[in-house]
Design a protein around this motif. Structure first.
Motif, PDB file in Angstrom:
ATOM      1  N   LEU D 242      62.679  98.642  30.419  1.00  0.00           N
ATOM      2  CA  LEU D 242      62.576  99.567  29.307  1.00  0.00           C
ATOM      3  C   LEU D 242      63.830 100.428  29.156  1.00  0.00           C
ATOM      4  CD1 LEU D 242      58.857 100.638  29.742  1.00  0.00           C
ATOM      5  CD2 LEU D 242      59.816  99.069  28.052  1.00  0.00           C
ATOM      6  N   GLY D 243      64.855 100.098  29.903  1.00  0.00           N
ATOM      7  CA  GLY D 243      66.139 100.756  29.725  1.00  0.00           C
ATOM      8  C   GLY D 243      66.252 102.135  30.333  1.00  0.00           C
ATOM      9  N   ASN D 244      65.443 102.416  31.331  1.00  0.00           N
ATOM     10  CA  ASN D 244      65.499 103.735  31.966  1.00  0.00           C
ATOM     11  C   ASN D 244      66.394 103.730  33.193  1.00  0.00           C
ATOM     12  OD1 ASN D 244      63.194 105.273  30.536  1.00  0.00           O
ATOM     13  ND2 ASN D 244      62.361 103.254  31.029  1.00  0.00           N
ATOM     14  N   ASN D 245      66.721 104.929  33.602  1.00  0.00           N
ATOM     15  CA  ASN D 245      67.418 105.104  34.863  1.00  0.00           C
ATOM     16  C   ASN D 245      66.684 106.150  35.681  1.00  0.00           C
ATOM     17  OD1 ASN D 245      69.820 103.578  35.509  1.00  0.00           O
ATOM     18  ND2 ASN D 245      70.519 104.268  33.486  1.00  0.00           N
ATOM     19  N   PRO D 246      66.649 105.986  37.003  1.00  0.00           N
ATOM     20  CA  PRO D 246      65.875 106.932  37.816  1.00  0.00           C
ATOM     21  C   PRO D 246      66.470 108.338  37.816  1.00  0.00           C
ATOM     22  CG  PRO D 246      67.055 105.379  39.201  1.00  0.00           C
ATOM     23  CD  PRO D 246      67.205 104.907  37.801  1.00  0.00           C
ATOM     24  N   PHE D 247      67.758 108.424  37.580  1.00  0.00           N
ATOM     25  CA  PHE D 247      68.374 109.748  37.527  1.00  0.00           C
ATOM     26  C   PHE D 247      69.175 109.871  36.237  1.00  0.00           C
ATOM     27  CE2 PHE D 247      68.096 108.654  42.060  1.00  0.00           C
ATOM     28  CZ  PHE D 247      67.199 109.641  42.453  1.00  0.00           C
ATOM     29  N   VAL D 253      66.160 114.108  38.411  1.00  0.00           N
ATOM     30  CA  VAL D 253      65.172 113.054  38.643  1.00  0.00           C
ATOM     31  C   VAL D 253      64.474 112.707  37.327  1.00  0.00           C
ATOM     32  CG1 VAL D 253      63.053 112.445  39.856  1.00  0.00           C
ATOM     33  CG2 VAL D 253      64.785 113.854  40.976  1.00  0.00           C
ATOM     34  N   ASN D 254      64.430 111.413  37.043  1.00  0.00           N
ATOM     35  CA  ASN D 254      63.926 111.004  35.739  1.00  0.00           C
ATOM     36  C   ASN D 254      62.868 109.916  35.859  1.00  0.00           C
ATOM     37  OD1 ASN D 254      63.984 111.077  32.899  1.00  0.00           O
ATOM     38  ND2 ASN D 254      65.247 109.224  32.864  1.00  0.00           N
ATOM     39  N   ILE D 255      62.188 109.896  36.988  1.00  0.00           N
ATOM     40  CA  ILE D 255      61.246 108.780  37.181  1.00  0.00           C
ATOM     41  C   ILE D 255      59.871 109.102  36.624  1.00  0.00           C
ATOM     42  CG2 ILE D 255      62.447 107.913  39.217  1.00  0.00           C
ATOM     43  CD1 ILE D 255      60.343 109.224  40.945  1.00  0.00           C
ATOM     44  N   HIS D 256      59.759 110.217  35.937  1.00  0.00           N
ATOM     45  CA  HIS D 256      58.455 110.599  35.411  1.00  0.00           C
ATOM     46  C   HIS D 256      58.451 110.643  33.882  1.00  0.00           C
ATOM     47  CE1 HIS D 256      61.066 113.989  35.717  1.00  0.00           C
ATOM     48  NE2 HIS D 256      60.227 114.796  35.083  1.00  0.00           N
ATOM     49  N   ASP D 257      59.371 109.872  33.279  1.00  0.00           N
ATOM     50  CA  ASP D 257      59.406 109.892  31.810  1.00  0.00           C
ATOM     51  C   ASP D 257      58.234 109.100  31.224  1.00  0.00           C
ATOM     52  OD1 ASP D 257      60.086 107.292  32.226  1.00  0.00           O
ATOM     53  OD2 ASP D 257      62.127 107.442  31.451  1.00  0.00           O
ATOM     54  N   GLU D 258      58.163 109.094  29.926  1.00  0.00           N
ATOM     55  CA  GLU D 258      57.093 108.403  29.203  1.00  0.00           C
ATOM     56  C   GLU D 258      56.915 106.965  29.679  1.00  0.00           C
ATOM     57  OE1 GLU D 258      54.624 108.852  26.928  1.00  0.00           O
ATOM     58  OE2 GLU D 258      55.038 110.881  27.695  1.00  0.00           O
ATOM     59  N   ASP D 259      58.046 106.270  29.755  1.00  0.00           N
ATOM     60  CA  ASP D 259      57.996 104.853  30.120  1.00  0.00           C
ATOM     61  C   ASP D 259      57.390 104.659  31.500  1.00  0.00           C
ATOM     62  OD1 ASP D 259      59.075 104.153  27.735  1.00  0.00           O
ATOM     63  OD2 ASP D 259      61.142 103.990  28.480  1.00  0.00           O
ATOM     64  N   SER D 260      57.757 105.548  32.381  1.00  0.00           N
ATOM     65  CA  SER D 260      57.244 105.427  33.747  1.00  0.00           C
ATOM     66  C   SER D 260      55.727 105.570  33.749  1.00  0.00           C
ATOM     67  CB  SER D 260      57.894 106.501  34.627  1.00  0.00           C
ATOM     68  OG  SER D 260      57.575 106.276  35.978  1.00  0.00           O
ATOM     69  N   VAL D 261      55.247 106.502  32.955  1.00  0.00           N
ATOM     70  CA  VAL D 261      53.809 106.684  32.877  1.00  0.00           C
ATOM     71  C   VAL D 261      53.141 105.434  32.275  1.00  0.00           C
ATOM     72  CG1 VAL D 261      51.971 108.056  31.825  1.00  0.00           C
ATOM     73  CG2 VAL D 261      54.030 109.176  32.698  1.00  0.00           C
ATOM     74  N   THR D 262      53.768 104.901  31.246  1.00  0.00           N
ATOM     75  CA  THR D 262      53.246 103.678  30.630  1.00  0.00           C
ATOM     76  C   THR D 262      53.126 102.558  31.668  1.00  0.00           C
ATOM     77  OG1 THR D 262      54.456 104.301  28.632  1.00  0.00           O
ATOM     78  CG2 THR D 262      53.579 102.057  28.725  1.00  0.00           C
ATOM     79  N   ILE D 263      54.179 102.432  32.457  1.00  0.00           N
ATOM     80  CA  ILE D 263      54.193 101.377  33.484  1.00  0.00           C
ATOM     81  C   ILE D 263      53.039 101.592  34.469  1.00  0.00           C
ATOM     82  CG2 ILE D 263      55.489 100.499  35.465  1.00  0.00           C
ATOM     83  CD1 ILE D 263      58.050 101.274  33.801  1.00  0.00           C
ATOM     84  N   ALA D 264      52.913 102.844  34.911  1.00  0.00           N
ATOM     85  CA  ALA D 264      51.857 103.150  35.866  1.00  0.00           C
ATOM     86  C   ALA D 264      50.495 102.844  35.261  1.00  0.00           C
ATOM     87  CB  ALA D 264      51.938 104.623  36.277  1.00  0.00           C
ATOM     88  N   ARG D 265      50.324 103.257  34.031  1.00  0.00           N
ATOM     89  CA  ARG D 265      49.025 103.063  33.400  1.00  0.00           C
ATOM     90  C   ARG D 265      48.710 101.564  33.283  1.00  0.00           C
ATOM     91  NH1 ARG D 265      49.772 105.727  28.703  1.00  0.00           N
ATOM     92  NH2 ARG D 265      49.333 107.744  29.657  1.00  0.00           N
ATOM     93  N   THR D 266      49.706 100.797  32.893  1.00  0.00           N
ATOM     94  CA  THR D 266      49.505  99.348  32.754  1.00  0.00           C
ATOM     95  C   THR D 266      49.093  98.733  34.089  1.00  0.00           C
ATOM     96  OG1 THR D 266      51.296  99.408  31.150  1.00  0.00           O
ATOM     97  CG2 THR D 266      50.591  97.245  31.922  1.00  0.00           C
ATOM     98  N   MET D 267      49.801  99.158  35.125  1.00  0.00           N
ATOM     99  CA  MET D 267      49.497  98.620  36.453  1.00  0.00           C
ATOM    100  C   MET D 267      48.058  98.929  36.826  1.00  0.00           C
ATOM    101  SD  MET D 267      52.152  99.175  39.572  1.00  0.00           S
ATOM    102  CE  MET D 267      53.758  99.194  38.837  1.00  0.00           C
ATOM    103  N   LYS D 268      47.664 100.150  36.517  1.00  0.00           N
ATOM    104  CA  LYS D 268      46.326 100.582  36.872  1.00  0.00           C
ATOM    105  C   LYS D 268      45.274  99.832  36.061  1.00  0.00           C
ATOM    106  CE  LYS D 268      43.699 104.740  37.878  1.00  0.00           C
ATOM    107  NZ  LYS D 268      43.046 104.031  38.996  1.00  0.00           N
TER     108      LYS D 268
END
Lengths: 343, 278, 370, 465
Positions: D242-247, D253-268
């Motif tokens: 999704l074109g993100n970077n962790p920092f 720290v940028n690991i809690h952006d929208e995309d990250s949440v989307t990823i987590a939700r999908t996994m769940k």
């Protein structure tokens, strides 16, 4: 000096039977005597006796320990290629490289430990495992030792050997065995559970069970070893004490309480202190079996130190952790000895 | 009386049950290890697990030998552990003798400093030690594995405690017989400590046998690997060949088991003198 | 062989904070071939003295001479002496033969064959030939004792030092060994210093006895002398069994009065002239129970010994003992009159303990070397 | 610099010399000054560490003034397949060049521990070693790697590689390793299992589609697996996809952006829908499940082909690949998982370094060698110039005739940049811990992501973006 014993100074006395071999021995003996006479008794001999030990100790343990202490006040900022020290004498050239680039941070590393959640987590895990594992193991070892000490028991040698044999397993090797035994899908333990109709347990994926797996592994390996030490202690208790207690009408439990335990106390203390230190230093088992997981539930303090040093390159911080760790374990050992020992 | 006899019988039964259960629990993992070592990899992950040995032990063994000369590793481990144990016993008992039987300045502080290193996690010493070893060009040598741990705190502790139980008169008697101080040590004290030495031998052997991270870092040539280092090498990123690892673990248990069988009796009596003398 | 001379021997144990004087200014000479017993209560310095002679302890001050030779700075092995220890100190891992031969093997250049011969000879002398191949733990106490002796004898030393060698044996064996040891010593003619806390043993064995107390040599002399003419109350009390009866008394123109209404009038009070108080000593065997006498004591216990009876009595707050004929068997609680002759009375300075009067019957005074 | 040609010899000299040092100390011949000033008289080995960016201006001379002297033999380190492929190229290299290259094979964590110790202590490291891209910055940051930018420039190979890979191996002004293989992602699936249960590959474009298709499978067959020990790996490829970077650029720290949440939700969602199993990756059970078809698809990277071929030979022909699902229709479907490079430790002396580079260039920057390793071990080349090779278009029997490699090559060229950093291990630990907790203990995806971000911020002294 007058002589009242036979003194064989006749010529040809050495024609005695078997003297050829003994003469060779004698020559060796005399040579050794001469040698020990030549070597003077230097100063206090005690220093000579501890010297080899002490030199190795200083070189290979004290120095690295001091280095660790030193490092704990620094932040490691990478490998240094710089020379730290050099000597140039034309044909002779010597240089000692500076090991690392360090930045002095004072007590910074120590302050950081206070707020380091993972440190406290690993401390908690270690204490948790310790608090369950050591009592269970010592209890089992003691019970087994008492059982094996029972006069009516037969095949003692076999039982003793069988129970103690796990200690012979290599630490990495046996950890791997446990990893497989507790495998969720095809492990023997879950199979055993299945045969009695129980649900399989996700041993390594649940915080609760993963810790128990580690405890089981460590207990398996060291119970027999401790049992043997305790058995030795039991065998040293004078039989008269039991006879006296019997005459006083003591029951089995009372005999244990009033004779066995107090008599066994020094041995028990020895075993408890060593086991505590051993379990505190737990590393290989969680490293192999759970890798510290799940969700860091089994990461031990030493494993955390290792991770900081070897995976995150935080050598300074890892050193500070080590210092704190050693301090904690030392204090606990001393407390144990104070509580358990009479002096 | 009858009541008592019945109680005794129950007690007897309970004791046997307990001891037998413990024995089984202790032996099952070992049995399973040998079974697993004798199964081909496919059968290995079967459920329910196979409970009796298969016939592939030698195949697995051959495969293991090809990947990593494991027999050689066992040899290395035994060699290192034996040399280490012998030298360390000598050093520890010499120092223990001095601590038990002589008076000298700073005796107590030195002893407690040495003892305190017992709690040290050796993992952290690996980096400074490697550094030293590479400075003196000792990497990939057995002496680098052996030397640093010769000054073993448990060893000196045990030997000091046990040597304290040697009657002074025995040493004085030998002194009057013309023994030098060193002769006192090796002709009187050491032989009198035979069982303690055996106990210490097991402890030291076990210590060296379990060393993992340090030899991993020091040893370079696969021909020099010790057992744990060789085992670590068997576990790559790709599929882990557990059948081979089980062969390796089965073989690795043998040397120590033999040592243990031989020295068990002495271990029992030897370790004790130390703990009782506190 | 030679005599041993100790001159002003002092041994101080210095443990940093405090120093303990174990032996103080001890001078003593032991004749060549003499059997001297060092006796005293535990902690009196007798063992320390022996260990100084052996070279196992450094001497703080003073000197030790063997014959003409000063050996103060010699190590134990250079002194040509042998020692028998209380617990025998047999090397547990060696056979009897090796135990006995060990010293010769280490410090002489005798060939092994010769050492063996000597060991055999000694073993024969002690009657332990058949034990030569056993280990010490297989032997009985008496046998171990013999091995320990053998180990000393085989070295043919210029002196034997024995540190309570018989104390670990049972009573019967002890008595036997006592005689045997004496005979052995007499036959070998080796200077022997023997340490014991048991005065009976000392009396029985010693050519001379040296009594020590608190690190100080009290008196040296033949047993009889010590018994009859102790230099002080300590020696008087220590030597003799049952011990001498001692009580405090006030002096009033030659009349002694003590506890329980005790009175005794001395014919010759010259030795206590000027004293108001004095310690009175009477040996149990000198007390006779009489039908009628000045002094009366209450009987506590009577111990029949067969050939005699020990009668323990109370005189005021002190207990006194009388050795009486077996026919005398008063019952407990009886008040019995007793008496003793004036020759048998010992008198001691109440403050220094120094003897003012000792037995004055026919015995001749012996010079006391202090 | 004769004393530098053999480092072992040099070390001995140090020891011997120290003793003399004491004796001559008074003569003033001992110094502790900076070595830069006296390079001429043979006692400065400034070139030995030249160019490792320690900020004193000699960064560029690494290869320039080092001459072209080349050592006769060097040693390389790697673990399993990688080590074996290096042995392959080493063999070829030895045939063409007058030099010997030995390659030691290790276990993965064993090698990392060992290598790290040797790098940290400045001696004993191999001349050439493999370096996983994820670890790149951790290693670079310790200044224990040699700067290869001069070599790369001289050889003019920079542009031959897929652009997305350099980020992991370089800092602003230096490059420390040459890319080796990459892991363009795709979903491997069991054709036969999909067919049996009527799943339609072509209709899978997004994760929603995966959820939907997955429902068609019976209870004892899973759509995919979420390895509990490597949830961070799963997260990373999707985060990158999704074109993100962790920092962020300024280090927050940028690991809690929208995309990250989307990823987590999908996994769940996948896990809660019970179509995802949770087996430890690479375990025997895991292999077993793929062999039996108990798990039908395996989102992974190009290098997985080699493993599948080697470990599950019986399943040959049953496999296929499709691009990883997008998170919304039309979204990007390319990412990267894994990949490694070769580096040279800074402690390596000039001649070995030259030889090492020569060997690295031979192995990684030539089409021939890269294709050799690809063929033999399935290491997917980072060398973009190879993608024209017709080998990529081969219809593979293993994949039931699909030209799977072309798909990977296509994906490779679309891989978004990704900045690894020193703190990558912290990110992995935190994500893994929190995601595992999320799946098992039923924690909110937002919470899990936030908790991970806070942990990382806390442990690395960074701000939250």
């Amino acid at each position: 000096m007058s002589t009242w014993l036979p003194n064989d100074d006749r010529p040809g006395a050495d024609s005695d039977a078997g003297s050829l071999r003994s003469r060779a021995w004698d020559r060796f003996r005399f040579a050794r005597q001469t040698y020990s006479r030549v070597v003077p008794e230097v100063g206090p001999v005690a220093y000579l006796f501890i010297a080899p030990f002490f030199i190795l100790f200083t070189l290979f343990l004290a120095f690295p320990i001091a280095y660790t202490l030193y490092l704990s006040f620094f932040r490691y900022e990478g490998v240094s290629g710089d020379r730290w020290f050099w000597v140039d004498l034309g044909p002779i050239f010597v240089e000692v490289p500076q090991i690392a680039e360090l930045q002095f941070v004072g007590f910074g590393n120590y302050v950081r430990i206070l707020g380091d959640g993972l440190f406290w987590q690993s401390m908690f895990n270690t204490t948790y495992i310790l608090a369950i594992q050591v009592p269970i193991m010592i209890g089992l070892a003691l019970a087994l030792a008492i059982a094996l000490n029972a006069s009516f028991l037969r095949f003692k040698g076999f039982f003793r050997t069988a129970i103690a044999i796990p200690v012979s397993a290599n630490i990495v090797a046996y950890s791997t065995v446990f990893l497989l035994l507790f495998n969720e899908q095809f492990g023997l333990v879950n199979y055993a559970l299945a045969t009695i109709g129980a649900e399989p347990i996700a041993w390594l994926r649940s915080e609760f069970w993963a810790r128990k797996t580690i405890i089981a592994a460590v207990t398996w390996r060291w119970t027999g070893y401790n049992m043997i030490i305790l058995l030795a202690g039991l065998q040293n208790i004078p039989q008269q004490l039991y006879e006296a207690a019997e005459i006083d009408g003591a029951s089995r439990i009372e005999k244990f309480r009033y004779v066995t335990l107090p008599q066994l106390k020094p041995v028990l203390l020895f075993v408890v202190v060593l086991s505590t230190i051993g379990t505190f230093k737990l590393f290989a088992e969680p490293y192999v079996i759970t890798g510290g997981g799940p969700t860091n539930a089994t990461i031990t303090i030493v494993q955390y130190i290792y991770r900081e040093a070897f995976q995150s390159w935080n050598l300074g911080y890892a050193s500070a952790l080590t210092v704190i760790f050693v301090a904690i374990v030392s204090v606990i050992s001393v407390i144990q000895i104070r509580i358990g020992g009479d002096n | 009386m009858r009541e008592q006899r019945r109680k005794d019988a129950v007690w007897r039964f309970l004791t046997y049950t307990f001891v037998l259960t413990a024995t089984v629990v202790m032996l099952v993992p070992l049995y399973w290890m040998v079974v697993a070592a004798s199964l081909p990899q496919e059968l290995f992950i079967e459920f329910p697990p196979r409970l009796y040995p298969g016939t592939s032990f030698f195949e697995n063994f051959t495969a293991l030998q090809e990947r990593a000369n494991f027999v050689r590793s066992i040899g290395n481990s035994v060699f290192i552990a034996v040399v280490y144990t012998v030298i360390s016993i000598l050093l520890c008992s010499m120092a223990g003798f001095a601590f038990a039987k002589y008076e000298f300045r700073f005796k107590e502080p030195i002893f407690y400093v040495i003892l305190a290193t017992l709690v040290l996690p050796i993992q952290l010493l690996v980096i400074p030690l490697f550094l030293m070893m590479s400075q003196i060009g000792w990497t990939d040598t057995f002496r680098a594995i052996i030397l640093p741990w010769l000054a073993n705190p448990i060893g000196i502790f045990l030997m000091r405690q046990n040597m304290q139980s040697i009657p002074d008169a025995l040493l004085e008697s030998a002194r009057m017989d013309g023994a030098t101080e060193f002769q006192l040590f090796y002709r009187i004290a050491l032989p009198a400590m035979r069982s303690s030495v055996a106990a210490l031998a097991i402890i030291l052997f076990l210590f060296q046998w379990d060393l993992f991270l340090y030899p991993l870092v020091i040893l370079e040539d696969a021909a020099n690997y010790t057992i744990p280092v060789a085992l670590a090498g068997l576990e790559g990123t790709q599929r882990v060949y557990y059948d081979q690892i089980m062969v390796a673990t089965s073989l690795a248990i043998i040397p120590l088991a033999i040592l243990f069988l031989f020295l068990q009796k002495q271990f029992v009596s030897g370790i004790l003198a130390g703990s009782l003398k506190e | 062989m030679s005599g041993i001379t100790l001159t002003d021997l002092t041994k101080v144990y210095d443990s940093g904070a405090e120093s303990v004087v174990a032996v103080e200014d001890l001078s003593l000479s032991i004749e060549d071939g003499e059997f001297l017993v060092l006796v005293g209560p535990s902690g009196c310095g007798k063992s320390t003295t022996l260990r100084c002679i052996a070279g196992l302890e450094d001497v703080t001050e003073g000197s030790i001479q063997f014959g003409e030779q000063t050996v103060t700075d010699y190590s134990a092995s250079e002194r040509d002496i042998a020692m028998v220890f209380q617990n025998y100190a047999l090397y547990p891992h060696m056979t009897v033969r090796q135990n006995i031969g060990f010293g010769l093997k280490l410090s002489t250049s005798l060939p092994s064959a010769e050492i063996d011969q000597k060991v055999d000879a000694v073993a024969g002398m002690l009657g332990i030939t058949e034990l030569l191949d056993d280990k010490p733990k297989e032997l009985s106490g008496g046998q171990q004792q013999r091995v320990a002796l053998g180990r000393a004898i085989v070295r043919e030393p210029s002196a034997f030092l024995m540190d309570e060698p018989l104390s670990n044996l049972d009573a019967k064996l002890r008595a036997e060994m006592r005689t045997e040891l004496q005979e052995l010593q007499a036959n070998l003619g080796v200077t022997t210093i023997y340490v014991t806390h048991d005065q009976t043993e000392a009396m029985a064995m010693g050519d001379r006895i040296a009594v020590m107390n608190g690190g100080v040599l009290q008196q040296v002399g033949p047993p009889e002398d010590l018994y009859r003419h102790p230099v002080n109350e300590f020696v008087a009390d220590f030597i003799g069994s049952p011990s001498i009866n001692l009580l405090d008394a006030t002096v009033q123109s030659g009349t002694l009065s003590g506890p329980g209404g005790f009175t005794y009038t001395l014919d010759d009070s010259g030795s206590i002239e000027g004293y108001e108080r004095v310690r009175v000593g009477v040996r149990p065997e000198d007390i006779t129970l009489v039908d009628d006498g000045e002094n009366t004591a209450i009987v506590n216990v009577v111990e029949p010994m067969g050939n005699e009876n020990f009668c323990y009595m109370e005189l005021g707050d002190v207990e006194i003992t009388a050795r009486v004929l077996p026919s005398h068997r008063p019952a407990a609680g009886d008040a019995v009159p007793f008496s003793f002759p004036e020759e048998a009375v010992y008198l001691f300075d109440p403050d220094t303990g120094e003897a003012l009067k000792t037995k004055t019957d026919e015995a001749t005074d012996v010079a006391i070397s202090a | 610099m004769p004393h530098n040609t053999n480092s072992m010899y040099g070390r001995r000299r140090v020891l011997g010399g120290l003793i003399t040092a004491g004796t001559f100390a008074a003569a003033g011949c001992i110094g502790t000054d900076d070595p830069d000033g006296n390079g001429g008289n043979g006692n400065g080995d400034g070139n030995g560490n030249g160019g490792n960016g320690d900020g004193n201006g000699n960064g560029g001379n690494g290869d320039g003034n080092g001459g072209t002297e080349m050592a006769g033999s060097i040693e390389g380190w790697g673990w399993d397949v990688a080590a074996r492929s290096l042995q392959l190229t080493a063999e070829a290299y030895e045939e063409e060049h007058d030099a010997s290259v030995t390659v030691e094979e290790f276990g993965r964590s064993a090698m990392k521990d060992d290598l790290q110790t040797r790098l940290a202590s400045g001696s004993g490291a191999p001349d050439v070693a493999m370096l996983e891209m994820v670890d790149g910055h951790s290693y670079i940051d310790t200044e224990s790697l040699a700067d290869l930018s001069g070599h790369i420039e001289d050889a003019d190979v920079y542009d031959d590689f897929v652009p997305g890979v350099w980020e992991a191996l370089s800092t602003e002004d230096a490059i420390y390793a040459l890319p080796w293989d990459i892991g363009p992602t795709a979903v491997y699936y069991r054709r036969d299992v999909y067919d049996e249960h009527g799943l339609d590959v072509d209709s899978i474009e997004t994760w929603d589609d995966v959820l939907e298709e997955g429902q068609k499978l019976p209870d004892d067959v899973y759509m995919l697996n979420l390895p509990p020990g490597d949830l961070a790996g799963v997260w990373r490829y999707q985060f990158r996809q999704l074109g993100n970077n962790p920092f962020t650029d300024d280090g927050a720290v940028n690991i809690h952006d929208e995309d990250s949440v989307t990823i987590a939700r999908t996994m769940k969602e996948l896990y809660d829908a019970d179509i995802a199993s949770m087996l430890e990756g690479w375990s025997s059970a895991w292999f077993g499940a793929y062999e039996s078809g108990e798990i039908a698809s395996l989102p992974s990277a190009a290098w997985m082909e080699g493993t599948l071929r080697a470990e599950l030979p019986d399943t040959a022909g049953d496999w296929g690949v499709y691009k990883i699902p997008a998170f919304e229709s039309g979204g990007p479907r390319a990412s990267n998982w894994g990949g490694s490079s070769l580096m040279i430790p800074a402690q390596i002396e000039e001649p070995e370094r030259n030889r090492g580079w020569d060997y690295i260039q031979w192995s990684l920057a030539t089409e021939e060698m890269q294709m050799l390793m690809f063929d033999e071990f399935g290491l997917f080349p980072a060398l973009e110039t190879t993608y024209d090779n017709e080998a990529f278009d081969e219809e593979l029997d293993f994949f039931g005739g699909q030209a799977a490699r072309r798909l990977f090559a296509d994906v490779a060229q679309e891989i978004p940049d990704y900045r690894f950093s020193v703190d990558t291990p912290e990110v992995s630990d935190a994500i893994n811990t929190e995601f595992e907790r999320m799946l098992r203990d039923d924690i909110d995806p937002e919470e899990a992501v936030m908790a991970a971000a806070e942990t990382v911020a806390d442990r690395t002294d960074r701000e939250l973006a």
